[in-house]
Design a protein around this motif. Structure first.
Motif, PDB file in Angstrom:
ATOM      1  N   GLN A 411     -60.165  53.933 -71.004  1.00 58.73           N
ATOM      2  CA  GLN A 411     -60.134  52.523 -71.459  1.00 58.73           C
ATOM      3  C   GLN A 411     -59.992  52.438 -72.977  1.00 58.73           C
ATOM      4  N   ASP A 412     -60.628  53.365 -73.712  1.00 65.01           N
ATOM      5  CA  ASP A 412     -60.472  53.379 -75.180  1.00 65.01           C
ATOM      6  C   ASP A 412     -59.012  53.590 -75.548  1.00 65.01           C
ATOM      7  N   GLU A 413     -58.352  54.468 -74.803  1.00 65.60           N
ATOM      8  CA  GLU A 413     -56.955  54.794 -75.143  1.00 65.60           C
ATOM      9  C   GLU A 413     -55.987  53.667 -74.820  1.00 65.60           C
ATOM     10  N   ILE A 414     -56.377  52.760 -73.938  1.00 68.82           N
ATOM     11  CA  ILE A 414     -55.492  51.599 -73.722  1.00 68.82           C
ATOM     12  C   ILE A 414     -56.023  50.354 -74.445  1.00 68.82           C
ATOM     13  N   GLY A 415     -57.135  50.545 -75.184  1.00 72.30           N
ATOM     14  CA  GLY A 415     -57.610  49.463 -76.057  1.00 72.30           C
ATOM     15  C   GLY A 415     -58.422  48.383 -75.371  1.00 72.30           C
ATOM     16  N   THR A 416     -59.063  48.693 -74.240  1.00 70.32           N
ATOM     17  CA  THR A 416     -59.853  47.669 -73.530  1.00 70.32           C
ATOM     18  C   THR A 416     -61.120  47.323 -74.334  1.00 70.32           C
ATOM     19  N   PRO A 417     -61.273  46.077 -74.746  1.00 70.26           N
ATOM     20  CA  PRO A 417     -62.413  45.737 -75.618  1.00 70.26           C
ATOM     21  C   PRO A 417     -63.782  45.882 -74.928  1.00 70.26           C
ATOM     22  N   TYR A 418     -63.863  45.586 -73.612  1.00 66.32           N
ATOM     23  CA  TYR A 418     -65.180  45.620 -72.958  1.00 66.32           C
ATOM     24  C   TYR A 418     -65.123  46.354 -71.624  1.00 66.32           C
ATOM     25  N   CYS A 419     -66.059  47.289 -71.445  1.00 64.59           N
ATOM     26  CA  CYS A 419     -66.209  48.000 -70.173  1.00 64.59           C
ATOM     27  C   CYS A 419     -67.541  47.587 -69.562  1.00 64.59           C
ATOM     28  N   ILE A 420     -67.492  47.259 -68.278  1.00 63.84           N
ATOM     29  CA  ILE A 420     -68.711  46.831 -67.588  1.00 63.84           C
ATOM     30  C   ILE A 420     -69.081  47.893 -66.563  1.00 63.84           C
ATOM     31  N   THR A 421     -70.275  48.417 -66.687  1.00 67.24           N
ATOM     32  CA  THR A 421     -70.718  49.416 -65.710  1.00 67.24           C
ATOM     33  C   THR A 421     -71.693  48.781 -64.722  1.00 67.24           C
ATOM     34  N   TYR A 422     -71.355  48.927 -63.472  1.00 63.01           N
ATOM     35  CA  TYR A 422     -72.234  48.446 -62.402  1.00 63.01           C
ATOM     36  C   TYR A 422     -72.954  49.670 -61.858  1.00 63.01           C
ATOM     37  N   ASP A 423     -74.284  49.726 -62.026  1.00 62.95           N
ATOM     38  CA  ASP A 423     -75.017  50.939 -61.652  1.00 62.95           C
ATOM     39  C   ASP A 423     -76.032  50.633 -60.543  1.00 62.95           C
ATOM     40  N   PHE A 424     -76.850  51.634 -60.217  1.00 57.65           N
ATOM     41  CA  PHE A 424     -77.772  51.428 -59.089  1.00 57.65           C
ATOM     42  C   PHE A 424     -78.835  50.372 -59.409  1.00 57.65           C
ATOM     43  N   ASP A 425     -79.232  50.241 -60.696  1.00 60.13           N
ATOM     44  CA  ASP A 425     -80.199  49.190 -61.059  1.00 60.13           C
ATOM     45  C   ASP A 425     -79.598  47.795 -60.850  1.00 60.13           C
ATOM     46  N   SER A 426     -78.256  47.717 -60.997  1.00 60.51           N
ATOM     47  CA  SER A 426     -77.600  46.397 -60.896  1.00 60.51           C
ATOM     48  C   SER A 426     -77.888  45.734 -59.551  1.00 60.51           C
ATOM     49  N   ILE A 427     -78.035  46.581 -58.506  1.00 57.61           N
ATOM     50  CA  ILE A 427     -78.265  46.034 -57.164  1.00 57.61           C
ATOM     51  C   ILE A 427     -79.539  45.193 -57.161  1.00 57.61           C
ATOM     52  N   ASN A 428     -80.547  45.675 -57.913  1.00 59.13           N
ATOM     53  CA  ASN A 428     -81.832  44.964 -57.925  1.00 59.13           C
ATOM     54  C   ASN A 428     -81.953  43.922 -59.034  1.00 59.13           C
ATOM     55  N   ASP A 429     -81.515  44.305 -60.264  1.00 65.25           N
ATOM     56  CA  ASP A 429     -81.756  43.342 -61.364  1.00 65.25           C
ATOM     57  C   ASP A 429     -80.576  42.384 -61.583  1.00 65.25           C
ATOM     58  N   ASN A 430     -79.495  42.586 -60.804  1.00 62.37           N
ATOM     59  CA  ASN A 430     -78.327  41.715 -60.929  1.00 62.37           C
ATOM     60  C   ASN A 430     -77.866  41.573 -62.382  1.00 62.37           C
ATOM     61  N   ALA A 431     -77.864  42.739 -63.052  1.00 67.05           N
ATOM     62  CA  ALA A 431     -77.376  42.784 -64.438  1.00 67.05           C
ATOM     63  C   ALA A 431     -76.467  44.007 -64.576  1.00 67.05           C
ATOM     64  N   VAL A 432     -75.615  43.983 -65.606  1.00 67.09           N
ATOM     65  CA  VAL A 432     -74.688  45.108 -65.800  1.00 67.09           C
ATOM     66  C   VAL A 432     -74.715  45.541 -67.264  1.00 67.09           C
ATOM     67  N   THR A 433     -74.164  46.727 -67.521  1.00 69.47           N
ATOM     68  CA  THR A 433     -74.090  47.203 -68.904  1.00 69.47           C
ATOM     69  C   THR A 433     -72.701  46.900 -69.445  1.00 69.47           C
ATOM     70  N   VAL A 434     -72.669  46.245 -70.619  1.00 70.26           N
ATOM     71  CA  VAL A 434     -71.383  45.949 -71.250  1.00 70.26           C
ATOM     72  C   VAL A 434     -71.245  46.833 -72.485  1.00 70.26           C
ATOM     73  N   ARG A 435     -70.156  47.607 -72.530  1.00 69.91           N
ATOM     74  CA  ARG A 435     -69.930  48.520 -73.668  1.00 69.91           C
ATOM     75  C   ARG A 435     -68.805  47.972 -74.536  1.00 69.91           C
ATOM     76  N   ASP A 436     -69.080  47.920 -75.844  1.00 66.58           N
ATOM     77  CA  ASP A 436     -68.108  47.416 -76.811  1.00 66.58           C
ATOM     78  C   ASP A 436     -67.202  48.572 -77.256  1.00 66.58           C
ATOM     79  N   ARG A 437     -65.892  48.351 -77.182  1.00 68.62           N
ATOM     80  CA  ARG A 437     -64.920  49.414 -77.520  1.00 68.62           C
ATOM     81  C   ARG A 437     -65.098  49.954 -78.940  1.00 68.62           C
TER      82      ARG A 437
END
Ligand code: ATP
Length: 459
Positions: A411-437
């Motif tokens: 994603q860095d190499e194609i210039g994507t500004p934001y990556c969202i990771t959906y992880d195992f905690d997301s199932i319970n806390d209904n939140a995700v991690t947003v990474r800034d490029r």
């Protein structure tokens, strides 16, 4: 010439590796001077075109759009002077048959051969600079004398005879389609002088030495705006347009230190003034956009050749006159290349080098990537739903292949500004991690707030 060949090679490699630009007809050994835009390239090019359209049409009450055809009556190209005079000085190596442009090899030693010069004058310049050219590796005795080579591309469209004795031309510039429609637009809309007509479209030129990747190609796309004015305000409107276009490039995300003005010293006879905006490519500052005050030459030519009146009647002063034209013209490919060159960054992260395209966020091909931490259904199902929901608002990409580290790198190499990771905690806390490029910082954001959060980032 300042050169950074290494950097340029890296950028060209990345554009191929990540699906921005492919050489044309590659499986058949290629086709010179033509390129194809891949999945990432078409997104970036569309964003660049949409930005231009927004600035030149949407935000202007006095400018309207047009999409004229690529093929037009060949009489248009006679009137415009292209059939007789649209040529470059060509020299051919007698042994290798490599073709070069005489004005370009002279330019490389700091000698200007401008459009007004006759072919004899150019050949004299070549002879008088023979020694300096030799030092640059060009022995002019190995080449044929320069001759004028017409750049118009011919076709047999609509011609059913065996010999193509009445060729038509693929347009060499988009603006002629604007000039010949100026009356139509004026008669069918409520525009009043001064007004502009904007157009984005393909143009074709038999460039002698298509070079520097997509900087100079034989098929390319232009974004042109022709502004029709009363003669007395031509130069004041010209100054305004220069500033407007400079500001537009800055608003797209180009840095002022990478741009500079270049004034044309030797103007074609009808032009009032001409400036280019040059961009600092890895091979030096080169023309990105032309902004020209063209007087009334274009419409006068079309009036004379077509026999149709192309005058404007000013109700206030009761005067008839042929409008003067100021134009801005920029190639999509050249702007695309400028964006890539400015964005390409290598950063040390620990022991590794991170390659990241810091494309201005609003024109990045993919805005948001959705990356479930694992392919397992318990993550992939909600992550797919997230993709569906977010893609109502943003250009998204879903990717569940390989490790998360490798996916971030892609994603860095194609210039994507934001990556969202959906992880195992997301199932319970209904939140995700947003990474800034750019900062690589990560934030935990509730899914319910994601759209607002991202929209604020793209504002
Ligand atoms: P150059 O001097 O580099 O050949 P030009 O002065 O002939 O360019 P114009 O005829 O003024 O260019 O065209 C307007 C714009 O179209 C240029 O500023 C450039 O951005 C783009 N353009 C022109 N020729 C090409 C080409 N062969 N490939 C890609 N873009 C081009």
């Amino acid at each position: 010439m300042e050169e950074n060949t290494d950097l340029f090679e890296k950028i060209i490699n990345l554009t191929k590796r990540r699906g921005f630009v492919y050489p044309s007809s590659e499986i058949y050994g290629g086709f010179g001077g033509v390129y194809d835009y891949g999945p990432m390239g078409v997104l970036l090019a569309n964003n660049i075109k949409n930005h231009w359209w927004k600035i030149m049409v949407q935000k202007r009450q006095d400018i309207v759009g047009l999409d004229s055809s690529i093929f037009m009556s060949p009489k248009i190209w006679m009137a415009s002077g292209h059939v007789g005079g649209f040529s470059d000085p060509l020299m051919e190596n007698k042994k290798t048959h490599e073709r070069v442009r005489a004005d370009h090899i002279l330019e490389d030693i700091g000698v200007i051969a401008d459009e007004k010069m006759s072919i004899d004058e150019i050949n004299n310049l070549l002879v008088s600079n023979k020694d300096a050219l030799k030092e640059k590796g060009i022995n002019i005795d190995d080449y044929t004398p320069a001759k004028k080579f017409n750049l118009l591309v011919e076709s047999n469209l609509g011609n059913f005879t065996d010999n193509n004795d009445e060729p038509v031309y693929l347009r060499g510039e988009t603006c002629q389609g604007i000039y010949v429609n100026y009356k139509n637009v004026f008669d069918t809309t409520n525009v009043k002088m001064p007004f502009g007509i904007a157009q984005i479209g393909k143009a074709f030129r038999n460039e002698i030495a298509a070079r520097q990747f997509i900087f100079r190609t034989r098929e390319f796309e232009q974004m042109e705006m022709q502004y029709f004015v009363k003669p007395d305000i031509e130069m004041s409107e010209y100054e305004k347009l220069k500033q407007y276009r400079w500001d537009a490039l800055i608003s797209l995300g180009l840095k002022p230190e990478n741009l500079k003005w270049h004034k044309h010293d030797n103007l074609v006879f009808y032009a009032k003034e001409a400036y280019d905006i040059e961009f600092k490519y890895p091979f030096g500052f080169k023309e990105l956009e032309g902004i020209h005050a063209r007087g009334n030459y274009d419409l006068t030519q079309h009036q004379n050749h077509s026999g149709q009146k192309l005058e404007y009647f000013d109700e206030e002063t009761k005067e008839h006159f042929i409008p003067h034209i100021i134009e801005s013209s920029i190639g999509v490919g050249r702007l695309f290349l400028a964006v890539l060159c400015q964005s390409y960054t290598e950063e040390a992260v620990g022991d590794e080098t991170r390659i990241v395209l810091k494309i201005p966020k609003n024109i990045a091909p993919i805005q948001v990537a959705i990356l479930p931490l694992s392919k397992k259904e318990e993550l992939s199902t909600p992550a797919n739903k997230l993709f569906q929901d977010l893609s109502d608002y943003f250009m998204c990409q879903y990717d569940e292949t390989q490790s998360i580290g490798k996916r971030y790198r892609r994603q860095d190499e194609i210039g994507t500004p934001y990556c969202i990771t959906y992880d195992f905690d997301s199932i319970n806390d209904n939140a995700v991690t947003v990474r800034d490029r750019d900062t690589m910082e990560q934030e935990r954001i509730p899914v319910s707030e994601l759209v607002n959060y991202l929209q604020a980032k793209f504002k």
